[in-house]
Design a protein around this motif. Structure first.
Motif, short mmCIF file in Angstrom:
data_model
loop_
_atom_site.label_atom_id
_atom_site.label_comp_id
_atom_site.label_asym_id
_atom_site.label_seq_id
_atom_site.Cartn_x
_atom_site.Cartn_y
_atom_site.Cartn_z
N GLN A 13 0.70 -1.12 -0.23
CA GLN A 13 -0.08 -0.57 -0.15
C GLN A 13 0.74 1.40 -0.37
O GLN A 13 2.27 1.38 0.33
CB GLN A 13 -0.91 0.18 1.33
N SER A 14 0.58 2.36 -0.59
CA SER A 14 0.45 3.55 -0.50
C SER A 14 1.57 4.05 0.98
O SER A 14 0.50 3.97 2.07
CB SER A 14 0.44 4.28 -0.80
N LEU A 85 6.33 4.56 0.49
CA LEU A 85 6.42 4.00 -1.10
C LEU A 85 4.81 4.80 -2.12
O LEU A 85 3.89 5.11 -0.92
CB LEU A 85 6.45 3.00 -1.46
N THR A 90 5.62 1.98 -8.55
CA THR A 90 5.32 0.69 -9.27
C THR A 90 6.31 0.36 -10.73
O THR A 90 5.89 1.25 -11.06
CB THR A 90 3.22 0.66 -9.71
N VAL A 127 2.69 -0.50 -5.95
CA VAL A 127 2.13 0.09 -4.52
C VAL A 127 0.57 0.76 -4.77
O VAL A 127 0.26 1.58 -6.01
CB VAL A 127 2.81 1.26 -4.54
#
Length: 129
Positions: A13-14, A85, A90, A127
């Motif tokens: 996940q972000s 991230l 990605t 991500v």
């Protein structure tokens, strides 16, 4: 010649963190460059971070402050610690190695794929927002 094998990436996940490993094998060279590159769908391969045989590092602007490249020479392993991230991180991530350029009396690495002759198979990092 050098062989490079990346660790498995992942789906995160972000805001999450991930560390990538790259195991290197083959002839030992002085004055080398080794680093991480990535390629997102429809985009060119781009440099993320590289490190030279003396431990000097170069980061892409997108990686500065969030990613850290390091190496353990005893284990012949390269690392990429990725923090904070973002979805735009990605991509397929590649470990790559090559000989350092020489100029002006010193050896140096650039963060362009053209300097790197040896590549791993790549590992996917995704991500989500």
């Amino acid at each position: 010649h050098a062989q490079l094998v990346e660790s498995v990436g992942g789906l995160l996940q972000s805001g999450g963190s991930l560390i990538l490993f790259c195991a290197a094998s083959g002839p030992t060279r002085r004055n080398y460059c080794i680093g991480w590159f990535r390629q997102a769908p429809g985009k060119e391969r781009e440099g993320v971070a590289v490190i030279d045989s003396d431990g000097g590092t170069t980061y892409a602007d997108s990686a500065k402050g969030r990613f850290t490249i390091s190496q353990d020479n005893a284990k012949n392993t390269l690392y990429l610690q990725m923090n904070s991230l973002k979805p735009e991180d990605t991509a397929m991530y590649y470990c790559a190695a090559g000989l350092a350029y020489y100029g002006g009396g010193y050896y140096y690495c650039i963060i362009q794929p053209s300097q790197y002759s040896y590549w791993g198979q790549g590992t996917q990092v995704t991500v989500s927002s």
